[in-house]
Design a protein around this motif. Structure first.
Motif, PDB file in Angstrom:
ATOM      1  N   THR B 121     -38.447  10.176 -78.963  1.00 57.26           N
ATOM      2  CA  THR B 121     -37.120  10.109 -78.349  1.00 57.26           C
ATOM      3  C   THR B 121     -36.758  11.443 -77.700  1.00 57.26           C
ATOM      4  O   THR B 121     -36.233  11.475 -76.585  1.00 57.26           O
ATOM      5  CB  THR B 121     -36.066   9.748 -79.403  1.00 57.26           C
ATOM      6  N   HIS B 124     -38.070  12.163 -74.069  1.00 63.16           N
ATOM      7  CA  HIS B 124     -37.429  11.691 -72.835  1.00 63.16           C
ATOM      8  C   HIS B 124     -35.920  11.660 -72.979  1.00 63.16           C
ATOM      9  O   HIS B 124     -35.253  10.822 -72.409  1.00 63.16           O
ATOM     10  CB  HIS B 124     -37.950  10.327 -72.414  1.00 63.16           C
ATOM     11  N   SER B 125     -35.389  12.580 -73.759  1.00 65.55           N
ATOM     12  CA  SER B 125     -33.952  12.557 -74.012  1.00 65.55           C
ATOM     13  C   SER B 125     -33.168  13.190 -72.869  1.00 65.55           C
ATOM     14  O   SER B 125     -32.010  12.872 -72.646  1.00 65.55           O
ATOM     15  CB  SER B 125     -33.644  13.312 -75.292  1.00 65.55           C
ATOM     16  N   PRO B 134     -41.833  17.770 -72.585  1.00 61.20           N
ATOM     17  CA  PRO B 134     -42.733  16.885 -71.856  1.00 61.20           C
ATOM     18  C   PRO B 134     -43.894  17.631 -71.209  1.00 61.20           C
ATOM     19  O   PRO B 134     -45.042  17.170 -71.287  1.00 61.20           O
ATOM     20  CB  PRO B 134     -41.825  16.262 -70.783  1.00 61.20           C
ATOM     21  N   ALA B 135     -43.601  18.754 -70.606  1.00 56.95           N
ATOM     22  CA  ALA B 135     -44.657  19.500 -69.933  1.00 56.95           C
ATOM     23  C   ALA B 135     -45.690  20.023 -70.924  1.00 56.95           C
ATOM     24  O   ALA B 135     -46.897  19.959 -70.686  1.00 56.95           O
ATOM     25  CB  ALA B 135     -44.053  20.650 -69.128  1.00 56.95           C
ATOM     26  N   LEU B 138     -47.761  17.081 -72.153  1.00 56.36           N
ATOM     27  CA  LEU B 138     -48.737  16.689 -71.138  1.00 56.36           C
ATOM     28  C   LEU B 138     -49.846  17.728 -70.984  1.00 56.36           C
ATOM     29  O   LEU B 138     -51.011  17.378 -70.804  1.00 56.36           O
ATOM     30  CB  LEU B 138     -48.041  16.515 -69.787  1.00 56.36           C
ATOM     31  N   PRO B 169     -46.749   9.668 -70.128  1.00 62.03           N
ATOM     32  CA  PRO B 169     -45.316   9.453 -70.384  1.00 62.03           C
ATOM     33  C   PRO B 169     -44.975   7.981 -70.542  1.00 62.03           C
ATOM     34  O   PRO B 169     -44.144   7.624 -71.390  1.00 62.03           O
ATOM     35  CB  PRO B 169     -44.643  10.036 -69.133  1.00 62.03           C
ATOM     36  N   ALA B 170     -45.605   7.136 -69.754  1.00 58.70           N
ATOM     37  CA  ALA B 170     -45.344   5.697 -69.872  1.00 58.70           C
ATOM     38  C   ALA B 170     -45.744   5.203 -71.258  1.00 58.70           C
ATOM     39  O   ALA B 170     -45.001   4.451 -71.905  1.00 58.70           O
ATOM     40  CB  ALA B 170     -46.099   4.934 -68.791  1.00 58.70           C
ATOM     41  N   ARG B 173     -43.237   6.305 -73.806  1.00 60.81           N
ATOM     42  CA  ARG B 173     -42.008   5.511 -73.789  1.00 60.81           C
ATOM     43  C   ARG B 173     -42.212   4.159 -74.452  1.00 60.81           C
ATOM     44  O   ARG B 173     -41.347   3.697 -75.205  1.00 60.81           O
ATOM     45  CB  ARG B 173     -41.540   5.308 -72.351  1.00 60.81           C
ATOM     46  N   LEU B 174     -43.321   3.533 -74.153  1.00 56.14           N
ATOM     47  CA  LEU B 174     -43.554   2.212 -74.741  1.00 56.14           C
ATOM     48  C   LEU B 174     -43.833   2.310 -76.240  1.00 56.14           C
ATOM     49  O   LEU B 174     -43.464   1.409 -76.997  1.00 56.14           O
ATOM     50  CB  LEU B 174     -44.716   1.511 -74.028  1.00 56.14           C
ATOM     51  N   ASP B 176     -42.458   4.271 -78.260  1.00 51.47           N
ATOM     52  CA  ASP B 176     -41.224   4.570 -78.966  1.00 51.47           C
ATOM     53  C   ASP B 176     -40.455   3.300 -79.328  1.00 51.47           C
ATOM     54  O   ASP B 176     -39.525   3.334 -80.120  1.00 51.47           O
ATOM     55  CB  ASP B 176     -40.338   5.470 -78.103  1.00 51.47           C
ATOM     56  N   ALA B 177     -40.851   2.174 -78.730  1.00 48.36           N
ATOM     57  CA  ALA B 177     -40.135   0.927 -79.016  1.00 48.36           C
ATOM     58  C   ALA B 177     -40.346   0.504 -80.468  1.00 48.36           C
ATOM     59  O   ALA B 177     -40.500   1.342 -81.334  1.00 48.36           O
ATOM     60  CB  ALA B 177     -40.599  -0.172 -78.071  1.00 48.36           C
ATOM     61  N   ASP B 181     -35.765  -0.061 -82.359  1.00 54.98           N
ATOM     62  CA  ASP B 181     -35.108  -0.275 -81.074  1.00 54.98           C
ATOM     63  C   ASP B 181     -33.855  -1.135 -81.211  1.00 54.98           C
ATOM     64  O   ASP B 181     -33.018  -1.165 -80.326  1.00 54.98           O
ATOM     65  CB  ASP B 181     -36.098  -0.957 -80.124  1.00 54.98           C
ATOM     66  N   THR B 183     -34.118  -4.173 -81.187  1.00 57.36           N
ATOM     67  CA  THR B 183     -34.833  -5.412 -80.884  1.00 57.36           C
ATOM     68  C   THR B 183     -36.214  -5.250 -81.508  1.00 57.36           C
ATOM     69  O   THR B 183     -36.834  -4.202 -81.373  1.00 57.36           O
ATOM     70  CB  THR B 183     -35.000  -5.587 -79.380  1.00 57.36           C
ATOM     71  N   ALA B 185     -39.163  -5.928 -80.844  1.00 55.77           N
ATOM     72  CA  ALA B 185     -40.319  -6.157 -79.989  1.00 55.77           C
ATOM     73  C   ALA B 185     -41.523  -5.380 -80.533  1.00 55.77           C
ATOM     74  O   ALA B 185     -41.369  -4.344 -81.168  1.00 55.77           O
ATOM     75  CB  ALA B 185     -39.999  -5.694 -78.566  1.00 55.77           C
TER      76      ALA B 185
END
Lengths: 201, 201
Positions: B121, B124-125, B134-135, B138, B169-170, B173-174, B176-177, B181, B183, B185
């Motif tokens: 979290t 990408h807060s 993030p940098a 990565l 990053p993608a 993000r996914l 982290d669900a 969440d 939900t 998922a």
DNA sequence: TGACAAACCGGAACACCGTTCCGCATAGTT
DNA sequence: AACTATGCGGAACGGTGTTCCGGTTTGTCA
């Protein structure tokens, strides 16, 4: 005419008559909603409650009385646009083949999120103040998006094991990327990859 | 031996001698790092600075002196595990075909994120306190993951237009669900969809 | 209309938290 | 041993969410 009396409930079974809200209370609730709309646009959905209250010419207590959770206020402010985004899904499903409809709808969703500063982040923040947000978000969007997925499954162009309740949060997370991430990845590109993965093998 | 003198810089060009840090300062920095590791595990990476300071037996000022940004402390605490995750990518690339290597590595990444409460979290807060995260994230992972992508592009099993800087990053993000969440998922399912979309058409 | 109770209001008060700052302590040096 | 710069602790400041209650307003009923 006697029906107007607060003491004659339409549903006799309900426990206790839920006396009508006072007129000043509804006025204030609306003033707060309008103020929040402005403040959210300027400073994002995590703007200080005090500022919203001040803008509405009201005390903070009044804000909390009508909107106990921050997410209540957010939903109240964006409900119309959110429902419009859901209707986009319905319209696109009628005008395009499912895969194209979905692709176009992701643009609509991205537009919605991009214009509500902080909304996407709040959606997956885990902050208790935003807790009901994901469910309310899904509640509005999922039915219409599921319709696209069903059509895609029916005509054999989409895999059948992904539901709108899984897809929409994923889209929301990927949409939130972009320049503000600190890394200048292009969000829409990864969304396209995801949609490609959604095609039937 | 005279080389040991602080006044004799190795690089004569640098402006001013960077006097060695005091011994108690390094001791404290390490104590803070150890305390932060505990507190992060218990309360997440956004735990109060005061608690970290107290646990380390140190004043808050001392924490800020060694780690001006919260992200500095986070990186210091998780650097080893982060580098291990990067090495996983290298190892998997040597033992599996690219697509399978990438699939397995996403599991490794998800494991890393799942065991660092709040890390994903924070990533990408948008919070300034986490800005460099993030940098740095990565910087460690991208080179090794890019190697997998290059191998996949070379043997024709993966599309060539996605780089590790976009993909990681993608995936973050996914990942982290999931249940937190609101939900329920299944995160790994949407990751699999994304990876399918990464296959060459 | 006037009086009364319930509903509602405002904003002070409280509890946190991040961050800064400075008088004091101490490590390292001469 | 004396001296200096480096580092230390924690009070202090500014900002935020949230609660709470004395006072005010609304709607109702006589």
């Amino acid at each position: 005419m006697s029906q107007e009396r607060p003491e004659s409930p339409e549903s006799p079974e309900s426990e206790g008559a839920p006396r009508r809200r006072r007129a000043d209370a509804v006025r204030n609730a609306e003033a707060v909603r309008a103020a929040a709309k402005q403040v959210f646009a300027e400073s994002g959905v995590d703007a200080p409650m005090r500022e919203i209250a001040a803008r509405a010419g009201v005390g903070v207590g009044t804000v909390y009385r009508s909107y106990p959770l921050r997410s209540d206020l957010i939903i109240a402010v964006f409900r119309h646009e959110l429902e419009a985004t859901a209707q986009d899904a319905r319209a696109l499903a009628d005008e395009h083949p499912p895969r194209e409809a979905l692709r176009l709808w992701t643009r609509s969703l991205a537009r919605f999120l991009a214009t509500k500063r902080g909304f996407a982040t709040a959606l997956h923040s885990g902050d208790p103040a935003y807790a009901p947000l994901p469910a309310q978000f899904l509640g509005v969007l999922a039915p219409e998006v599921q319709r696209i997925l069903d059509l895609g499954a029916a005509d054999g162009t989409m895999r059948r094991d992904i539901r709108a309740e899984d897809l929409i949060p994923a889209l929301g997370r990927l949409s939130d990327a972009g320049p503000a991430d600190g890394t200048d990845a292009d969000a829409s590109r990864m969304i396209d990859v995801l949609l490609d993965g959604l095609a039937a093998r």
